[in-house]
Design a protein around this motif. Structure first.
Motif, PDB file in Angstrom:
ATOM      1  N   TYR A  95      12.857  -3.685  41.295  1.00 46.77           N
ATOM      2  CA  TYR A  95      11.775  -3.914  41.484  1.00 46.77           C
ATOM      3  C   TYR A  95      10.642  -2.985  40.970  1.00 46.77           C
ATOM      4  CZ  TYR A  95      12.765  -8.170  44.038  1.00 46.77           C
ATOM      5  OH  TYR A  95      13.357  -9.569  44.315  1.00 46.77           O
ATOM      6  N   ILE A  99       7.272  -2.599  38.293  1.00 49.90           N
ATOM      7  CA  ILE A  99       5.869  -2.588  38.892  1.00 49.90           C
ATOM      8  C   ILE A  99       4.961  -1.713  37.825  1.00 49.90           C
ATOM      9  CG2 ILE A  99       4.496  -1.686  40.663  1.00 49.90           C
ATOM     10  CD1 ILE A  99       6.688  -2.453  42.463  1.00 49.90           C
ATOM     11  N   ASN A 100       3.970  -2.080  37.380  1.00 52.06           N
ATOM     12  CA  ASN A 100       3.199  -1.362  36.417  1.00 52.06           C
ATOM     13  C   ASN A 100       2.132  -0.571  37.196  1.00 52.06           C
ATOM     14  OD1 ASN A 100       4.187  -2.721  34.238  1.00 52.06           O
ATOM     15  ND2 ASN A 100       2.669  -4.610  34.729  1.00 52.06           N
ATOM     16  N   SER A 165       2.515 -13.718  43.692  1.00 49.76           N
ATOM     17  CA  SER A 165       3.951 -13.158  42.919  1.00 49.76           C
ATOM     18  C   SER A 165       3.627 -13.810  41.655  1.00 49.76           C
ATOM     19  CB  SER A 165       4.893 -13.297  43.678  1.00 49.76           C
ATOM     20  OG  SER A 165       6.019 -12.692  42.939  1.00 49.76           O
ATOM     21  N   LYS A 191       1.582 -11.327  38.854  1.00 47.29           N
ATOM     22  CA  LYS A 191       2.598 -11.001  37.633  1.00 47.29           C
ATOM     23  C   LYS A 191       1.791 -10.759  36.507  1.00 47.29           C
ATOM     24  CE  LYS A 191       6.376 -13.193  34.941  1.00 47.29           C
ATOM     25  NZ  LYS A 191       6.103 -12.700  33.846  1.00 47.29           N
ATOM     26  N   THR A 205      -0.035  -5.274  38.540  1.00 47.35           N
ATOM     27  CA  THR A 205       0.816  -6.430  38.169  1.00 47.35           C
ATOM     28  C   THR A 205       2.255  -5.739  38.140  1.00 47.35           C
ATOM     29  OG1 THR A 205       0.793  -5.553  35.745  1.00 47.35           O
ATOM     30  CG2 THR A 205      -0.757  -7.403  36.638  1.00 47.35           C
ATOM     31  N   HIS A 206       3.382  -6.821  38.214  1.00 47.86           N
ATOM     32  CA  HIS A 206       4.501  -6.588  37.965  1.00 47.86           C
ATOM     33  C   HIS A 206       5.097  -7.394  36.605  1.00 47.86           C
ATOM     34  CE1 HIS A 206       5.663 -10.646  39.391  1.00 47.86           C
ATOM     35  NE2 HIS A 206       5.043 -10.544  40.269  1.00 47.86           N
ATOM     36  N   HIS A 223       8.933  -6.801  46.315  1.00 41.95           N
ATOM     37  CA  HIS A 223       8.099  -5.998  45.373  1.00 41.95           C
ATOM     38  C   HIS A 223       6.572  -6.084  45.649  1.00 41.95           C
ATOM     39  CE1 HIS A 223       7.992 -10.062  44.475  1.00 41.95           C
ATOM     40  NE2 HIS A 223       7.267 -10.168  43.602  1.00 41.95           N
ATOM     41  N   MET A 227       4.364  -2.724  46.423  1.00 37.97           N
ATOM     42  CA  MET A 227       2.823  -2.567  45.582  1.00 37.97           C
ATOM     43  C   MET A 227       1.844  -2.332  46.558  1.00 37.97           C
ATOM     44  SD  MET A 227       3.479  -5.581  42.834  1.00 37.97           S
ATOM     45  CE  MET A 227       2.279  -5.210  41.353  1.00 37.97           C
TER      46      MET A 227
END
Length: 238
Positions: A95, A99-100, A165, A191, A205-206, A223, A227
């Motif tokens: 996760y 993650i960004n 999500s 996302k 975002t992820h 996740h 975040m």
């Protein structure tokens, strides 16, 4: 996951009775569980101040033929425990790696300028929204969780923070578009590349492919919580 020895030692739910000297051996084995596979029966007797006959009785009462079989089962328990721990660690790292975190800075700046926040989330994300609200309240924000679009319309000087999500739920997209059409700020956790991402002024975002997960996994929020925690930490010290 079934453990043959450690659960017995921890619960002591056994049909047979143990003497005080036998109980002390159980205590010793539990306290030194990871080391026991390296012990000989002689070393165990010396360090636990017990006789070999007492150790043998304990092994048999636990359902083993002798100390060697008990050690083997403890080794199996330890391997299962290691595999379970590694699985959890690997899952968490998966996760984190998706993650960004570079998305955070502009969101933190917006939050610090606009300390009135509406938080919107549906289903499992509503639970995450409540968690986010609590964290923002501790930081002195005016934070309100809303679950209906009509509620959102009543707040004119708030920014909208949407947690989704997948970023593809119809109601979520509708709420984001409606809020944006009024010239208001929409931030999201979602996302990367999703419809909600595209509708947001700013998004954390992820890259996790939600559509490829089973129903239970799709509902999990690990996740999202990671975040939220990162966002809160940056808002507090950034």
């Amino acid at each position: 996951m079934e453990y043959r020895v450690i659960n017995i030692l921890q619960t002591r739910e056994l049909k047979v009775k143990f003497t005080k000297s036998e109980e002390s051996i159980l205590d010793f084995i539990e306290e030194n569980f990871e080391k026991i596979p390296e012990y000989s029966v002689i070393k165990l007797c010396e360090e636990a101040y017990a006789s070999q006959a007492t150790v043998n009785r304990v092994c048999k009462k636990l359902g083993f033929k002798g100390f060697s079989e008990l050690k083997y089962s403890i080794e199996q328990d330890l391997q299962k425990m290691k595999n379970s721990k590694n699985s959890s660690i690997n899952n968490t790292f998966f996760y984190i790696e998706n993650i960004n975190f570079q998305d955070l800075k502009p969101i933190v700046e917006i939050l610090k300028k606009n300390r009135k926040v509406l938080i919107y989330g549906l289903g499992a994300s509503e639970i995450t929204a409540l968690y986010f609200q609590r964290q923002l309240l501790y930081l002195g924000f005016q934070a309100i969780v809303v679950t209906e679009e009509k509620m959102i319309e009543k707040f004119h000087d708030f920014i909208l923070f949407i947690i989704s999500s997948s970023g593809e739920t119809l109601r979520v997209k509708h709420v984001a578009k409606s809020f944006k059409d009024k010239g208001k700020v929409v931030i999201s956790i979602t996302k990367a590349g999703s419809s909600l991402h595209e509708l947001s002024d700013c998004a954390f975002t992820h890259n996790i492919s939600i559509d490829k997960l089973d129903a239970i996994s799709r509902e999990q929020q690990l996740h999202m919580i990671i975040m939220i925690n990162e966002l809160i930490n940056k808002s507090r010290i950034g």
